[in-house]
Design an enzyme around this catalytic site. Structure first.
Site, PDB file in Angstrom:
ATOM      1  N   GLU A 258      39.093  40.881  36.712  1.00  0.00           N
ATOM      2  CA  GLU A 258      40.270  41.714  36.926  1.00  0.00           C
ATOM      3  C   GLU A 258      41.113  40.979  37.954  1.00  0.00           C
ATOM      4  O   GLU A 258      40.737  40.893  39.125  1.00  0.00           O
ATOM      5  CB  GLU A 258      39.875  43.099  37.479  1.00  0.00           C
ATOM      6  N   CYS A 297      46.229  47.011  42.423  1.00  0.00           N
ATOM      7  CA  CYS A 297      46.406  46.034  41.336  1.00  0.00           C
ATOM      8  C   CYS A 297      47.263  46.616  40.221  1.00  0.00           C
ATOM      9  O   CYS A 297      47.869  45.882  39.451  1.00  0.00           O
ATOM     10  CB  CYS A 297      45.048  45.631  40.796  1.00  0.00           C
TER      11      CYS A 297
HETATM   12  P1  NAP Z   1      40.581  36.929  46.506  1.00  0.00           P
HETATM   13  O1  NAP Z   1      41.001  36.151  47.684  1.00  0.00           O
HETATM   14  O2  NAP Z   1      40.511  36.250  45.198  1.00  0.00           O
HETATM   15  O3  NAP Z   1      39.160  37.552  46.899  1.00  0.00           O
HETATM   16  C1  NAP Z   1      38.453  38.382  46.031  1.00  0.00           C
HETATM   17  C2  NAP Z   1      36.968  38.258  46.303  1.00  0.00           C
HETATM   18  O4  NAP Z   1      36.524  36.941  45.961  1.00  0.00           O
HETATM   19  C3  NAP Z   1      36.590  38.451  47.762  1.00  0.00           C
HETATM   20  O5  NAP Z   1      35.361  39.135  47.815  1.00  0.00           O
HETATM   21  C4  NAP Z   1      36.442  37.033  48.267  1.00  0.00           C
HETATM   22  O6  NAP Z   1      35.611  36.930  49.393  1.00  0.00           O
HETATM   23  C5  NAP Z   1      35.826  36.372  47.059  1.00  0.00           C
HETATM   24  N1  NAP Z   1      35.986  34.925  47.008  1.00  0.00           N
HETATM   25  C6  NAP Z   1      36.913  34.151  47.622  1.00  0.00           C
HETATM   26  N2  NAP Z   1      36.724  32.864  47.277  1.00  0.00           N
HETATM   27  C7  NAP Z   1      35.668  32.821  46.434  1.00  0.00           C
HETATM   28  C8  NAP Z   1      34.985  31.787  45.741  1.00  0.00           C
HETATM   29  N3  NAP Z   1      35.364  30.504  45.858  1.00  0.00           N
HETATM   30  N4  NAP Z   1      33.932  32.107  44.959  1.00  0.00           N
HETATM   31  C9  NAP Z   1      33.534  33.382  44.830  1.00  0.00           C
HETATM   32  N5  NAP Z   1      34.151  34.420  45.466  1.00  0.00           N
HETATM   33  C10 NAP Z   1      35.197  34.144  46.251  1.00  0.00           C
HETATM   34  O7  NAP Z   1      41.472  38.193  46.245  1.00  0.00           O
HETATM   35  P2  NAP Z   1      41.991  39.253  47.321  1.00  0.00           P
HETATM   36  O8  NAP Z   1      43.078  38.597  48.063  1.00  0.00           O
HETATM   37  O9  NAP Z   1      40.862  39.866  48.051  1.00  0.00           O
HETATM   38  O10 NAP Z   1      42.557  40.411  46.362  1.00  0.00           O
HETATM   39  C11 NAP Z   1      43.908  40.553  46.029  1.00  0.00           C
HETATM   40  C12 NAP Z   1      44.107  40.281  44.576  1.00  0.00           C
HETATM   41  O11 NAP Z   1      43.202  41.048  43.809  1.00  0.00           O
HETATM   42  C13 NAP Z   1      45.481  40.671  44.090  1.00  0.00           C
HETATM   43  O12 NAP Z   1      46.033  39.591  43.376  1.00  0.00           O
HETATM   44  C14 NAP Z   1      45.259  41.836  43.147  1.00  0.00           C
HETATM   45  O13 NAP Z   1      46.142  41.929  42.077  1.00  0.00           O
HETATM   46  C15 NAP Z   1      43.873  41.602  42.687  1.00  0.00           C
HETATM   47  N6  NAP Z   1      43.247  42.865  42.339  1.00  0.00           N
HETATM   48  C16 NAP Z   1      43.038  43.145  41.027  1.00  0.00           C
HETATM   49  C17 NAP Z   1      42.440  44.327  40.661  1.00  0.00           C
HETATM   50  C18 NAP Z   1      42.173  44.652  39.234  1.00  0.00           C
HETATM   51  O14 NAP Z   1      41.424  45.588  38.962  1.00  0.00           O
HETATM   52  N7  NAP Z   1      42.736  43.943  38.287  1.00  0.00           N
HETATM   53  C19 NAP Z   1      42.056  45.239  41.647  1.00  0.00           C
HETATM   54  C20 NAP Z   1      42.292  44.929  42.967  1.00  0.00           C
HETATM   55  C21 NAP Z   1      42.895  43.735  43.307  1.00  0.00           C
HETATM   56  P3  NAP Z   1      36.249  36.860  50.868  1.00  0.00           P
HETATM   57  O15 NAP Z   1      37.000  38.111  51.105  1.00  0.00           O
HETATM   58  O16 NAP Z   1      35.064  36.725  51.745  1.00  0.00           O
HETATM   59  O17 NAP Z   1      37.131  35.645  50.868  1.00  0.00           O
END
Ligand code: NAP
Length: 523
Positions: A258, A297
């Protein structure tokens, strides 16, 4: 002041990561709240423990018994609800109604799966369709069945829903009989960790059925084996890393993503500025922009209205947004709290600058003073942007600003509106505002192929509808293309991700035995 490390529940015991850890902050006050570390934890041990202990114990139960476990989780979460609101205020900077979306939304979702699951009774597998004859003689037939996968479900979650994001995934997984390992986003990991702690301390689930690991994600994907599944919510960039990991590309680990999404709202061509459809769109856009400070999101990022209504829509949405007081969520007069962190504030301001290269400002709440908070907080007021030339825009259809920001765009024909909506390259949700059921049905068919959900609103459902951005457990959540290509929820459809389908070809006598153990999902 350095705070203490949150404990990880892994391999059936509470474990402290090594090192100083990463701090979590109050985004309004700037104070440090806790620290997280997963350093030094034996990941292989924890994954094996969940698979062997948690998985075996969960699969020994039937669907009805596992649904009963979900009911008990609901009771524990209800009991501790006040503590969760306090954590959300401190760590997510949300006002109570926004914390409710996360916390009560989670409890509702768990309750929904508990109820639906109870109806599956004592079945231990799912029957998939009818038996099909394989030969002239009906003694040899095939029956498709679905059984829980014999692995773990790894959840890597986003910062914006530390509660709902956990339970909307864990409810169908646990109901299916699959143990879960949760890695919350670091910025808001406290609420996730506390909820898991309460459930573990209550002794509801078999040991190994639920684990939480806070801190770095390093090495988690490397632990996945062929029958495990991974469900990721977060940015498209990280999604790409997950999808290209060896576990997915070589072991075919099932993967649900997602990711980000440029969701739209569409006002029907026949609407006028005094029509109910217009008023419904205006109210929903203002609500979506400000709920959880736009950190959903599913939030409306692009608004499409007939060209003749562009100025009226700008004024009406702006007037609504002007009523949104922004600041410290502890203040009674505040309607919208902060973004979750300074990093998110920087990201929203950078994204806003990008959008402004193609759009002008129609409303900006940032000229008003913050309530009980200063400029150093992570508060950002709503900003409505607009362009009269949306067909020529590129950035506006490509950049998701994860905050209280949306862009108004006029269209000259509905075909043009559909084309622009599709330039989001696949989104989670599009809402349609119309008083004409024929148009609504046509638009729904047109938009369904590029959206996981079409939220079709008319005056007769004005007081009934669940909201553009609210993800309900009975409806599908996910979206094609850029939105990640994932599917979650959708009622008991959610169980499919955690089951493996197999065709059993054999004697009708053997298939009778399977039928006796199985049930068909009431979809
Ligand atoms: P993110 O930076 O991609 O982080 C998401 C998760 O991935 C966090 O738990 C993060 O851990 C982890 N992570 C980071 N680098 C990783 C790697 N190399 N390997 C595995 N896991 C890793 O996203 P975010 O900034 O938290 O979230 C915002 C985004 O999420 C927005 O773009 C939004 O649209 C999207 N979102 C989508 C939905 C949906 O249902 N479609 C819902 C909510 C949000 P750390 O925090 O420890 O870095």
């Amino acid at each position: 002041m350095t705070t203490s490390l949150l404990l990880n529940f892994f391999a059936g015991r509470w474990q402290t990561g090594t090192g100083a850890g990463t701090p979590l902050f109050d985004p309004v006050l700037g104070t440090e709240l806790a620290r997280v570390s997963s350093a030094g934890i034996d990941l292989a041990e924890g994954f094996a423990f969940a698979r062997e202990q948690g998985g075996t114990a969960l699969r020994a139960l039937n669907y009805g018994q596992r649904a009963g476990l979900l009911t008990q989780i609901v009771e524990v979460l209800q009991t501790n609800r006040d503590a969760y609101y306090e954590i959300a205020t401190a760590n997510s900077g949300t006002v109570a109604k926004d914390s409710a979306v996360d916390i009560d939304g989670a409890i509702f979702t768990l309750g929904y799966f508990a109820k639906q699951g109870a109806a599956l009774g004592d079945a231990k597998l799912l029957l998939d369709g009818q038996r099909i004859r394989m030969a002239k003689d009906p003694a040899f037939q095939t029956q498709h069945i679905q059984v829980p996968t014999q692995g773990v479900a790894l959840f890597i979650n986003a910062f914006n829903f530390p509660s709902w994001g956990l339970w909307e995934k864990a409810a169908p997984a646990l109901l299916s009989g699959v143990p879960v390992i949760i890695k919350p986003a670091t910025a808001t990991a406290w609420l996730t960790q506390r909820m898991v702690k309460d459930v573990v301390d209550a002794g509801i689930l078999p040991v190994g059925a639920i684990s939480v690991i806070c801190g770095s994600s390093a090495g988690l994907m490397d632990q996945l084996q062929a029958f495990d599944v991974v469900s990721f919510t977060g940015s498209a960039e990280t999604g790409k890393l997950i999808r290209s990991h060896r576990a997915v590309t070589e072991l075919s680990v099932r993967c649900n993503i997602e990711a980000d999404s440029l969701n739209s709202a569409l006002l029907a061509p026949g609407a006028t500025a005094d029509s109910e459809a217009f008023k419904l769109l205006v109210a929903e856009v203002a609500r979506e922009m400000t709920a959880k400070s736009g950190q959903k999101c599913t939030a409306i990022r692009r608004i499409f209205v007939p060209r003749a209504l562009y100025k009226a829509a700008a004024l009406a949405i702006g007037a609504r947004l002007a009523k949104t007081t922004v600041g410290n969520p502890r203040s009674d007069t505040v309607r919208m709290g902060a973004l979750v962190s300074q990093e998110q504030k920087a990201s929203v301001l950078a994204g806003l600058a990008q959008l402004k290269t193609e759009a002008s400002v129609l409303f900006d709440g940032n000229s008003a003073a913050l309530v009980d908070a200063d400029a150093s907080s992570a508060c950002v007021a709503p900003v409505l942007l607009g362009t009269e030339s949306p067909m020529a825009a590129k950035v506006l259809h490509a950049v998701e600003v994860f905050g209280p920001v949306s862009t108004l765009m006029p269209y000259d024909s509905v075909e043009e509106a559909y084309a622009m909506i599709r330039r989001g390259e696949g989104s989670l949700v599009c809402s349609v505002y119309s008083e004409d059921p024929v148009f609504t049905a046509q638009a729904s068919v047109e938009l369904a192929s590029s959206h996981g959900r079409v939220h079709a609103i008319s005056p007769d459902v004005a007081t009934l509808h669940s909201g553009h951005g609210n993800v309900m457990p009975m409806s599908l959540h996910g979206g094609p293309g850029r939105a990640g290509g994932g599917e979650e929820l959708g009622g008991l459809r959610a169980l499919h991700f955690y089951h493996r389908r197999s065709a059993v070809q054999g004697s009708s006598l053997a298939l009778d035995q399977l039928t006796a153990q199985g049930t068909t999902l009431p979809l």
